[in-house]
Write a protein that holds these residues in place. Structure first.
Motif, mmCIF file in Angstrom:
data_model
loop_
_atom_site.group_PDB
_atom_site.id
_atom_site.type_symbol
_atom_site.label_atom_id
_atom_site.label_comp_id
_atom_site.label_asym_id
_atom_site.label_seq_id
_atom_site.Cartn_x
_atom_site.Cartn_y
_atom_site.Cartn_z
ATOM 1 N N ALA A 52 0.975 -40.170 -16.665
ATOM 2 C CA ALA A 52 1.983 -41.326 -16.349
ATOM 3 C C ALA A 52 1.670 -42.054 -18.217
ATOM 4 O O ALA A 52 3.198 -42.734 -18.287
ATOM 5 N N THR A 55 3.624 -40.873 -21.221
ATOM 6 C CA THR A 55 4.933 -41.051 -21.251
ATOM 7 C C THR A 55 5.345 -42.455 -21.116
ATOM 8 O O THR A 55 6.460 -42.290 -21.874
ATOM 9 N N LEU A 56 4.755 -43.034 -20.941
ATOM 10 C CA LEU A 56 5.668 -44.720 -21.463
ATOM 11 C C LEU A 56 5.536 -45.049 -23.085
ATOM 12 O O LEU A 56 6.333 -45.403 -23.187
ATOM 13 N N ASP A 60 7.851 -45.349 -25.594
ATOM 14 C CA ASP A 60 7.867 -46.863 -26.465
ATOM 15 C C ASP A 60 7.739 -46.694 -27.737
ATOM 16 O O ASP A 60 8.105 -47.161 -28.456
#
Length: 162
Positions: A52, A55-56, A60
């Motif tokens: 999680a 991935t973010l 970004d």
């Protein structure tokens, strides 16, 4: 600069970051006997946090660095454009290299050094992106914080399992 050129730069940056994510994912094996039997420190997050968070952070990074490169191209600042592009390339290699050293190479000591280099490289990406656009560069700061945490975590795993 045309919007087509801006889209090309952002697309190329996104493809490079996506490629890095794929390589890192392929090198990572949290189900291996070796990894499952490692002693892990109290600061170890639950396993689901890693995909999680990464991935973010990849999204970004692609967005911030892609926009920063496009801005530099638009300004005609070739020197800074090339420097940021090179810095991203180094960061990508270090990022994928950590997974290979830790999970495939089973070398947490070397992976700790690699993570430290990645954290320094990420701080440099933040600095360079912030110089292009202060607000946008700030959006990349969580990546620097995460890689610093990853360095501490990897070092703690290495220390507990030496």
């Amino acid at each position: 600069m045309t919007s087509q050129n801006r889209s090309r730069i952002i697309g190329a940056t996104s493809a490079a970051v996506l490629g890095n994510a794929v390589v890192g994912t392929l090198a990572t094996d949290t189900s291996s006997w070796w990894y499952r039997t490692l002693k892990k420190p109290a600061i170890q997050p639950p396993t689901w946090v890693f995909p999680a968070a990464w991935t973010l952070l990849y999204v970004d990074t692609a967005a911030v660095v892609g926009q920063s490169l496009a801005d530099l191209d638009e300004r005609g600042d070739t020197e800074e454009y090339e420097a940021l592009k090179k810095a991203l390339g180094i960061n990508i290699m270090l990022n994928a290299g950590w997974s290979a050293l830790f999970f495939r190479g089973k070398k947490p000591g070397l992976a700790t050094l690699e993570a430290g280099a990645l954290a320094a490289s990420t701080a440099d990406l933040v600095r360079r992106s912030r110089a292009v656009n202060r607000n946008r560069g700030t959006w990349l700061a969580p990546y620097a914080a995460w890689t610093a945490f990853a360095t501490v975590l990897t070092g703690a795993i290495w220390w507990q399992n030496r």
